[in-house]
Design a protein around this motif. Structure first.
Motif, PDB file in Angstrom:
ATOM      1  N   ASP A 161       0.832  -1.202   0.000  1.00 27.15           N
ATOM      2  CA  ASP A 161       0.000   0.000   0.000  1.00 27.15           C
ATOM      3  C   ASP A 161       0.871   1.258   0.000  1.00 27.15           C
ATOM      4  OD1 ASP A 161      -2.336  -1.424   0.006  1.00 27.15           O
ATOM      5  OD2 ASP A 161      -2.915  -0.938   2.066  1.00 27.15           O
ATOM      6  N   VAL A 162       0.341   2.299  -0.616  1.00 26.19           N
ATOM      7  CA  VAL A 162       0.995   3.600  -0.647  1.00 26.19           C
ATOM      8  C   VAL A 162       0.461   4.440   0.520  1.00 26.19           C
ATOM      9  CG1 VAL A 162       1.233   5.735  -1.975  1.00 26.19           C
ATOM     10  CG2 VAL A 162       1.388   3.515  -3.115  1.00 26.19           C
ATOM     11  N   PRO A 183     -10.478  20.395  10.650  1.00 26.43           N
ATOM     12  CA  PRO A 183     -10.878  18.999  10.394  1.00 26.43           C
ATOM     13  C   PRO A 183     -11.128  18.745   8.919  1.00 26.43           C
ATOM     14  CG  PRO A 183     -12.058  19.900  12.284  1.00 26.43           C
ATOM     15  CD  PRO A 183     -11.368  21.046  11.628  1.00 26.43           C
ATOM     16  N   ARG A 184     -10.572  17.664   8.405  1.00 28.60           N
ATOM     17  CA  ARG A 184     -10.626  17.387   6.967  1.00 28.60           C
ATOM     18  C   ARG A 184     -11.853  16.536   6.607  1.00 28.60           C
ATOM     19  NH1 ARG A 184      -7.734  21.596   5.620  1.00 28.60           N
ATOM     20  NH2 ARG A 184      -5.518  21.453   6.186  1.00 28.60           N
ATOM     21  N   ILE A 185     -13.017  17.017   7.016  1.00 25.43           N
ATOM     22  CA  ILE A 185     -14.265  16.311   6.723  1.00 25.43           C
ATOM     23  C   ILE A 185     -14.506  16.249   5.211  1.00 25.43           C
ATOM     24  CG2 ILE A 185     -16.775  16.401   6.931  1.00 25.43           C
ATOM     25  CD1 ILE A 185     -15.525  15.493   9.491  1.00 25.43           C
ATOM     26  N   ARG A 186     -14.420  17.384   4.547  1.00 30.30           N
ATOM     27  CA  ARG A 186     -14.673  17.419   3.103  1.00 30.30           C
ATOM     28  C   ARG A 186     -13.686  16.538   2.362  1.00 30.30           C
ATOM     29  NH1 ARG A 186     -12.372  19.708  -1.121  1.00 30.30           N
ATOM     30  NH2 ARG A 186     -10.865  20.815   0.189  1.00 30.30           N
ATOM     31  N   GLU A 187     -12.411  16.634   2.728  1.00 30.93           N
ATOM     32  CA  GLU A 187     -11.395  15.850   2.051  1.00 30.93           C
ATOM     33  C   GLU A 187     -11.631  14.351   2.243  1.00 30.93           C
ATOM     34  OE1 GLU A 187      -9.602  19.862   2.955  1.00 30.93           O
ATOM     35  OE2 GLU A 187     -10.943  18.450   3.935  1.00 30.93           O
ATOM     36  N   ARG A 192     -12.869   8.890   0.247  1.00 29.48           N
ATOM     37  CA  ARG A 192     -13.461   7.562   0.483  1.00 29.48           C
ATOM     38  C   ARG A 192     -13.953   6.903  -0.809  1.00 29.48           C
ATOM     39  NH1 ARG A 192     -14.359   3.208   0.739  1.00 29.48           N
ATOM     40  NH2 ARG A 192     -15.536   1.940   2.234  1.00 29.48           N
ATOM     41  N   PRO A 193     -14.775   7.535  -1.620  1.00 33.92           N
ATOM     42  CA  PRO A 193     -15.235   6.848  -2.843  1.00 33.92           C
ATOM     43  C   PRO A 193     -14.184   6.831  -3.945  1.00 33.92           C
ATOM     44  CG  PRO A 193     -16.230   9.017  -2.695  1.00 33.92           C
ATOM     45  CD  PRO A 193     -15.496   8.808  -1.410  1.00 33.92           C
ATOM     46  N   ALA A 194     -13.282   7.807  -3.961  1.00 34.43           N
ATOM     47  CA  ALA A 194     -12.328   7.904  -5.063  1.00 34.43           C
ATOM     48  C   ALA A 194     -11.176   6.924  -4.928  1.00 34.43           C
ATOM     49  CB  ALA A 194     -11.783   9.330  -5.155  1.00 34.43           C
ATOM     50  N   LEU A 195     -10.700   6.698  -3.682  1.00 29.75           N
ATOM     51  CA  LEU A 195      -9.486   5.910  -3.488  1.00 29.75           C
ATOM     52  C   LEU A 195      -9.694   4.661  -2.647  1.00 29.75           C
ATOM     53  CD1 LEU A 195      -6.852   8.751  -2.834  1.00 29.75           C
ATOM     54  CD2 LEU A 195      -7.558   7.729  -5.003  1.00 29.75           C
ATOM     55  N   ASN A 196     -10.834   4.538  -1.988  1.00 32.93           N
ATOM     56  CA  ASN A 196     -11.111   3.366  -1.152  1.00 32.93           C
ATOM     57  C   ASN A 196      -9.942   3.050  -0.207  1.00 32.93           C
ATOM     58  OD1 ASN A 196     -12.590   1.203  -0.154  1.00 32.93           O
ATOM     59  ND2 ASN A 196     -11.808  -0.214  -1.696  1.00 32.93           N
ATOM     60  N   GLU A 267      -2.448   0.747  -7.117  1.00 35.32           N
ATOM     61  CA  GLU A 267      -3.147   1.123  -8.347  1.00 35.32           C
ATOM     62  C   GLU A 267      -4.063   2.334  -8.158  1.00 35.32           C
ATOM     63  OE1 GLU A 267      -5.500  -2.303  -6.431  1.00 35.32           O
ATOM     64  OE2 GLU A 267      -3.386  -1.778  -6.791  1.00 35.32           O
ATOM     65  N   ALA A 268      -4.391   2.654  -6.905  1.00 38.21           N
ATOM     66  CA  ALA A 268      -5.264   3.798  -6.638  1.00 38.21           C
ATOM     67  C   ALA A 268      -4.484   5.075  -6.347  1.00 38.21           C
ATOM     68  CB  ALA A 268      -6.187   3.494  -5.448  1.00 38.21           C
ATOM     69  N   ALA A 269      -3.190   4.942  -6.063  1.00 37.66           N
ATOM     70  CA  ALA A 269      -2.422   6.076  -5.547  1.00 37.66           C
ATOM     71  C   ALA A 269      -2.287   7.216  -6.552  1.00 37.66           C
ATOM     72  CB  ALA A 269      -1.041   5.600  -5.115  1.00 37.66           C
ATOM     73  N   SER A 270      -2.358   6.932  -7.838  1.00 41.80           N
ATOM     74  CA  SER A 270      -2.180   7.974  -8.851  1.00 41.80           C
ATOM     75  C   SER A 270      -3.481   8.653  -9.250  1.00 41.80           C
ATOM     76  CB  SER A 270      -1.506   7.387 -10.100  1.00 41.80           C
ATOM     77  OG  SER A 270      -2.303   6.347 -10.646  1.00 41.80           O
ATOM     78  N   ARG A 271      -4.599   8.190  -8.726  1.00 43.67           N
ATOM     79  CA  ARG A 271      -5.879   8.813  -9.073  1.00 43.67           C
ATOM     80  C   ARG A 271      -5.976  10.206  -8.459  1.00 43.67           C
ATOM     81  NH1 ARG A 271      -9.528   3.769  -7.122  1.00 43.67           N
ATOM     82  NH2 ARG A 271      -8.700   2.182  -8.570  1.00 43.67           N
TER      83      ARG A 271
END
Length: 314
Positions: A161-162, A183-187, A192-196, A267-271
């Motif tokens: 994992d990255v 607090p990074r609520i928005r981030e 969560r849905p973009a990178l799981n 595989e998700a780290a570059s998204r």
């Protein structure tokens, strides 16, 4: 009462009078004066966190004032909700007020608590107020909705994992940034849905310490951090000029940045995550411990630093 509280119950009434009347539309039944608050969640699951802050340890009342203490106390709990990718909803607050100035401190504390709570739509639904001959102590318990896709824990990191963080680190004490959590609520809710993410934590005690919690909870894994990739806050650079500790060591160990640290499959780290800046700082490995890798590729063991309540001093 001429607008001012008188004694414990007067202060409670004053606080109640400053709250909007909450009802079923906000998920609240009853009133702040009951023995317990009754709240309704959209789903059966809820996420709950609590943090206790103490004068002399997390803030200096004489220097910072009660409003700053209240703002921070609410903010650190909202930051915990962010680390679970959740939505903060309700809070209860218990305080031990210094007896000699209990009413004035209580009013200032309430202002700070409310200012942070209002920013994130949190309803203060109850609590407990005491006075004593000791320093100010404030404890916030917060409840929230988990993310519809589920909340990442600290225990899901896997080898390969990255490791990513959401912002620059270090030097939070220099200019009082430790009193102003963001607090990074928005981030988190975008991540969560973009990178799981497989694991996530907020950086309250320092990257080296908090990443260590992920490693421990994930079965005793290790991590390699790239020294040149650690995002260093300008405050860490300024502090390094004063105390001689390197900026990157401040970034790794100072704490109270309240950014997010999380792990994702390679595989998700570059998204890209729209509207969110991410910094890739290393990867998870099988060998326990944390190593810091220099630009020339040499890796040296990194002792976990950061904040520990059982150590003396800050």
């Amino acid at each position: 009462m001429s607008g001012r509280p008188s004694g414990e119950f007067g202060l409670i009434e004053w606080i109640r009078g400053r709250r909007p009347r909450l009802g079923p539309d906000q998920g609240v039944e009853g009133d702040i004066g009951d023995d317990c608050a009754t709240v309704r969640f959209r789903d059966t699951a809820a996420i709950v966190t609590t943090d206790m802050l103490m004068d002399g340890r997390h803030f200096l009342l004489d220097r910072d004032g009660p409003e700053a203490a209240g703002y921070k106390a609410m903010g650190v709990n909202i930051s915990d909700i962010a680390a679970m990718c959740g939505s903060p909803r309700f809070a209860v607050v218990a305080v031990a007020l210094p007896r000699g100035e209990a009413e004035a401190i209580g009013r200032g504390l309430d202002a700070g608590l409310r200012r942070m709570a209002d920013r994130f739509g949190v309803a203060l639904v109850g609590g407990d107020t005491n006075a004593w001959d000791g320093p100010l102590v404030v404890s916030v318990t917060m409840m929230g909705d988990p993310h519809p896709l589920g909340s990442p824990s600290r225990a899901g990191a896997r080898v390969g994992d990255v490791i990513l963080v959401t912002g620059p680190l270090g030097g939070s004490l220099l200019r009082g940034r430790h009193l102003r959590p963001e607090p990074r609520i928005r981030e988190a809710q975008a991540i969560r849905p973009a990178l799981n993410p497989t694991a996530m934590i907020d950086l309250s005690d320092g990257l080296s310490s908090d990443l260590g919690h992920i490693l421990d909870e994930s079965g005793g894994l290790g991590a390699v951090l790239d020294e040149s990739a650690i995002p260093v806050h300008a405050d860490a650079v300024a502090l390094a000029a004063e105390d001689g500790v390197s900026p990157v060591m401040h970034a790794l160990n100072d704490g109270e940045d309240f950014e997010l640290c999380f792990t994702v499959p390679p595989e998700a780290a570059s998204r890209l995550v729209p509207g969110v800046t991410l910094h890739r700082v290393g990867e998870i490995v099988a060998e326990p411990g944390i190593c810091l890798r220099a630009a020339d590729g040499r890796a040296t063991p990194l002792r976990r630093g950061g904040f520990d309540h059982f150590r003396r001093g800050r």
